[in-house]
Scaffold this motif. Structure first.
Motif, PDB file in Angstrom:
ATOM      1  N   ARG A 127       0.838  -1.199   0.000  1.00 27.62           N
ATOM      2  CA  ARG A 127       0.000   0.000   0.000  1.00 27.62           C
ATOM      3  C   ARG A 127       0.874   1.249   0.000  1.00 27.62           C
ATOM      4  O   ARG A 127       2.097   1.179   0.151  1.00 27.62           O
ATOM      5  CB  ARG A 127      -0.933  -0.019   1.212  1.00 27.62           C
ATOM      6  N   MET A 128       0.240   2.398  -0.140  1.00 26.00           N
ATOM      7  CA  MET A 128       0.958   3.649  -0.367  1.00 26.00           C
ATOM      8  C   MET A 128       1.178   4.486   0.887  1.00 26.00           C
ATOM      9  O   MET A 128       2.032   5.380   0.900  1.00 26.00           O
ATOM     10  CB  MET A 128       0.179   4.495  -1.386  1.00 26.00           C
ATOM     11  N   PHE A 143      11.335   9.975  -4.327  1.00 22.18           N
ATOM     12  CA  PHE A 143      10.762   8.648  -4.099  1.00 22.18           C
ATOM     13  C   PHE A 143       9.950   8.237  -5.325  1.00 22.18           C
ATOM     14  O   PHE A 143       8.966   8.882  -5.688  1.00 22.18           O
ATOM     15  CB  PHE A 143       9.911   8.636  -2.833  1.00 22.18           C
ATOM     16  N   GLU A 144      10.400   7.161  -5.941  1.00 27.62           N
ATOM     17  CA  GLU A 144       9.882   6.693  -7.224  1.00 27.62           C
ATOM     18  C   GLU A 144       9.016   5.467  -6.978  1.00 27.62           C
ATOM     19  O   GLU A 144       9.514   4.400  -6.611  1.00 27.62           O
ATOM     20  CB  GLU A 144      11.079   6.370  -8.115  1.00 27.62           C
ATOM     21  N   VAL A 145       7.710   5.605  -7.146  1.00 26.67           N
ATOM     22  CA  VAL A 145       6.759   4.518  -6.884  1.00 26.67           C
ATOM     23  C   VAL A 145       6.696   3.630  -8.123  1.00 26.67           C
ATOM     24  O   VAL A 145       6.075   3.981  -9.133  1.00 26.67           O
ATOM     25  CB  VAL A 145       5.368   5.075  -6.542  1.00 26.67           C
ATOM     26  N   VAL A 146       7.338   2.480  -8.043  1.00 26.67           N
ATOM     27  CA  VAL A 146       7.394   1.563  -9.177  1.00 26.67           C
ATOM     28  C   VAL A 146       6.086   0.767  -9.242  1.00 26.67           C
ATOM     29  O   VAL A 146       5.615   0.251  -8.239  1.00 26.67           O
ATOM     30  CB  VAL A 146       8.602   0.617  -9.067  1.00 26.67           C
ATOM     31  N   HIS A 147       5.518   0.688 -10.450  1.00 30.70           N
ATOM     32  CA  HIS A 147       4.194   0.112 -10.715  1.00 30.70           C
ATOM     33  C   HIS A 147       3.092   1.051 -10.233  1.00 30.70           C
ATOM     34  O   HIS A 147       1.963   0.617  -9.979  1.00 30.70           O
ATOM     35  CB  HIS A 147       4.016  -1.276 -10.088  1.00 30.70           C
ATOM     36  N   GLY A 148       3.421   2.331 -10.104  1.00 31.03           N
ATOM     37  CA  GLY A 148       2.455   3.310  -9.632  1.00 31.03           C
ATOM     38  C   GLY A 148       1.186   3.314 -10.477  1.00 31.03           C
ATOM     39  O   GLY A 148       1.230   3.269 -11.700  1.00 31.03           O
ATOM     40  N   GLY A 149       0.045   3.365  -9.797  1.00 33.94           N
ATOM     41  CA  GLY A 149      -1.245   3.411 -10.482  1.00 33.94           C
ATOM     42  C   GLY A 149      -1.836   2.062 -10.808  1.00 33.94           C
ATOM     43  O   GLY A 149      -3.020   1.985 -11.155  1.00 33.94           O
ATOM     44  N   GLU A 154      -6.043   6.516  -6.272  1.00 40.09           N
ATOM     45  CA  GLU A 154      -6.391   7.745  -5.547  1.00 40.09           C
ATOM     46  C   GLU A 154      -5.321   8.101  -4.524  1.00 40.09           C
ATOM     47  O   GLU A 154      -4.910   9.264  -4.408  1.00 40.09           O
ATOM     48  CB  GLU A 154      -7.737   7.577  -4.861  1.00 40.09           C
ATOM     49  N   GLU A 155      -4.846   7.090  -3.779  1.00 35.04           N
ATOM     50  CA  GLU A 155      -3.793   7.352  -2.790  1.00 35.04           C
ATOM     51  C   GLU A 155      -2.523   7.871  -3.454  1.00 35.04           C
ATOM     52  O   GLU A 155      -1.866   8.785  -2.953  1.00 35.04           O
ATOM     53  CB  GLU A 155      -3.486   6.077  -2.000  1.00 35.04           C
ATOM     54  N   THR A 156      -2.188   7.288  -4.595  1.00 29.35           N
ATOM     55  CA  THR A 156      -0.999   7.724  -5.325  1.00 29.35           C
ATOM     56  C   THR A 156      -1.163   9.150  -5.809  1.00 29.35           C
ATOM     57  O   THR A 156      -0.233   9.967  -5.727  1.00 29.35           O
ATOM     58  CB  THR A 156      -0.742   6.790  -6.522  1.00 29.35           C
ATOM     59  N   ALA A 157      -2.346   9.472  -6.298  1.00 34.03           N
ATOM     60  CA  ALA A 157      -2.609  10.824  -6.802  1.00 34.03           C
ATOM     61  C   ALA A 157      -2.476  11.858  -5.697  1.00 34.03           C
ATOM     62  O   ALA A 157      -1.895  12.937  -5.906  1.00 34.03           O
ATOM     63  CB  ALA A 157      -4.005  10.888  -7.421  1.00 34.03           C
ATOM     64  N   PHE A 158      -2.994  11.559  -4.526  1.00 33.65           N
ATOM     65  CA  PHE A 158      -2.894  12.516  -3.429  1.00 33.65           C
ATOM     66  C   PHE A 158      -1.441  12.698  -2.977  1.00 33.65           C
ATOM     67  O   PHE A 158      -1.055  13.783  -2.536  1.00 33.65           O
ATOM     68  CB  PHE A 158      -3.785  12.082  -2.258  1.00 33.65           C
ATOM     69  N   GLN A 159      -0.629  11.663  -3.096  1.00 37.61           N
ATOM     70  CA  GLN A 159       0.786  11.826  -2.773  1.00 37.61           C
ATOM     71  C   GLN A 159       1.485  12.702  -3.810  1.00 37.61           C
ATOM     72  O   GLN A 159       2.319  13.545  -3.471  1.00 37.61           O
ATOM     73  CB  GLN A 159       1.472  10.464  -2.665  1.00 37.61           C
ATOM     74  N   ILE A 188      -4.226   6.998 -15.748  1.00 35.71           N
ATOM     75  CA  ILE A 188      -3.655   8.316 -15.987  1.00 35.71           C
ATOM     76  C   ILE A 188      -4.657   9.401 -15.625  1.00 35.71           C
ATOM     77  O   ILE A 188      -4.311  10.415 -15.004  1.00 35.71           O
ATOM     78  CB  ILE A 188      -3.190   8.462 -17.445  1.00 35.71           C
ATOM     79  N   ALA A 189      -5.919   9.186 -15.978  1.00 38.79           N
ATOM     80  CA  ALA A 189      -6.954  10.165 -15.636  1.00 38.79           C
ATOM     81  C   ALA A 189      -7.088  10.311 -14.128  1.00 38.79           C
ATOM     82  O   ALA A 189      -7.225  11.427 -13.608  1.00 38.79           O
ATOM     83  CB  ALA A 189      -8.289   9.744 -16.252  1.00 38.79           C
ATOM     84  N   GLY A 190      -7.044   9.192 -13.406  1.00 40.72           N
ATOM     85  CA  GLY A 190      -7.169   9.239 -11.950  1.00 40.72           C
ATOM     86  C   GLY A 190      -6.035  10.001 -11.304  1.00 40.72           C
ATOM     87  O   GLY A 190      -6.233  10.782 -10.364  1.00 40.72           O
ATOM     88  N   LEU A 191      -4.825   9.811 -11.787  1.00 37.86           N
ATOM     89  CA  LEU A 191      -3.673  10.523 -11.230  1.00 37.86           C
ATOM     90  C   LEU A 191      -3.797  12.022 -11.452  1.00 37.86           C
ATOM     91  O   LEU A 191      -3.468  12.830 -10.582  1.00 37.86           O
ATOM     92  CB  LEU A 191      -2.382   9.992 -11.862  1.00 37.86           C
TER      93      LEU A 191
END
Length: 295
Positions: A127-128, A143-149, A154-159, A188-191
């Protein structure tokens, strides 16, 4: 696969510290060979297992001296003979000493495998949430989130919205572009929907080669990816221009590491891949399948 059968020019090689595999999944020796044979084509991330702190710190120093890496790759699980142990990015005893040592050694980025569980293991460590404290405590590390999205959009977008030093690496996620283009569009739209257009400055394409061939997703993204008019109107999304695609496909990554595209291009001139590509791009696996079977 990347440089002759695809339109990729430059790659980042990750040492993978997954001890369930014979050599961790991708050994230090392989990283060394890539850097020595093709210095104009590769840069390297070191890889350690924070669950074993003394060993991790010693190995990191050794790899920095030997490989001249620009970043560090981590996995949230440690695999032992008697089971799987997970750790969190906000752990001041396990994670923070590794981050501090990376910073002290001059590394710019910490890549962490998230969103995509490695087998039948608890999802908690993928989890994020734990990235928040790490990004806040170490603002000079990216900090590079690998496999992001791939999950937790939503959690990734807020970060992305809250921390300027959080980036999204689309490894594996990018493969949705061909397998499930609608899902890729929603990622991509969600981010962007939650993080704003600025998120497009910190999203980075990645092939994930050689698990999956990198050319089909790359070609689809460059030639066909766009938001539908309906989605743009409904979500308030920007038009995906060629300029934005160029940023995602490489310029964002180069900016994170302070690399100059023109200098990199000059360093590649006349190498074996440039010569091979000058004869025309090979079809997927045309130059690699026979070698793989022979091995």
């Amino acid at each position: 696969m990347l440089f002759v059968e695809s339109d990729y020019d430059f790659a980042c090689h990750h040492v993978t510290p997954i001890n369930a595999f014979k050599d961790g999944g991708c050994s230090i020796a392989k990283a060394r060979e890539a850097r020595e044979r093709w210095p104009g084509r590769f840069q390297v991330y070191a890889g350690v297992d924070p669950v074993f702190p003394e060993q991790a710190l010693d190995s990191l120093e050794q790899q920095v001296e030997e490989l001249k890496p620009v970043g560090l790759k981590l996995y949230p699980n440690s695999y032992k003979a008697d089971g799987v142990i997970g750790w969190h990015m906000d752990d001041p005893e396990i994670a923070f000493p590794v981050f501090q040592r990376a910073l002290d050694l001059g590394l710019k980025a910490v890549a962490i495998h998230k969103a995509l569980p490695l087998g039948p293991v608890p999802m908690d460590h993928y989890r994020m949430d734990d990235i928040d404290a790490a990004a806040d405590a170490f603002p000079d590390l990216q900090f590079e989130v690998v496999h992001g999205g791939f999950a937790f959009i939503e959690e990734t977008a807020f970060q992305l919205a809250r921390f300027p030093n959080v980036w999204v690496n689309l490894e594996t996620t990018a493969n949705l572009a061909v397998a499930k283009p609608g899902a890729f569009e929603r990622v991509i739209a969600g981010l962007i929907t939650h993080a704003g257009d600025g998120a497009l400055e910190r999203i980075m394409w990645a092939s994930g080669a050689s698990v999956i061939h990198g050319e089909p997703p790359l070609q689809w993204f460059w030639e066909r990816f766009k938001f539908s008019d309906e989605m743009r109107e409904r979500e308030g999304l920007p038009e995906i221009t060629e300029e934005i695609k160029r940023k995602i496909l490489g310029l964002n990554y180069l900016r994170m590491h302070g690399l100059d595209a023109k200098v990199l291009a000059r360093n590649m001139e006349g190498d074996e891949f440039s010569i091979a590509r000058s004869k025309g791009k090979a079809k997927p696996y045309e130059t690699t399948l026979a070698k793989g079977l022979a091995a």
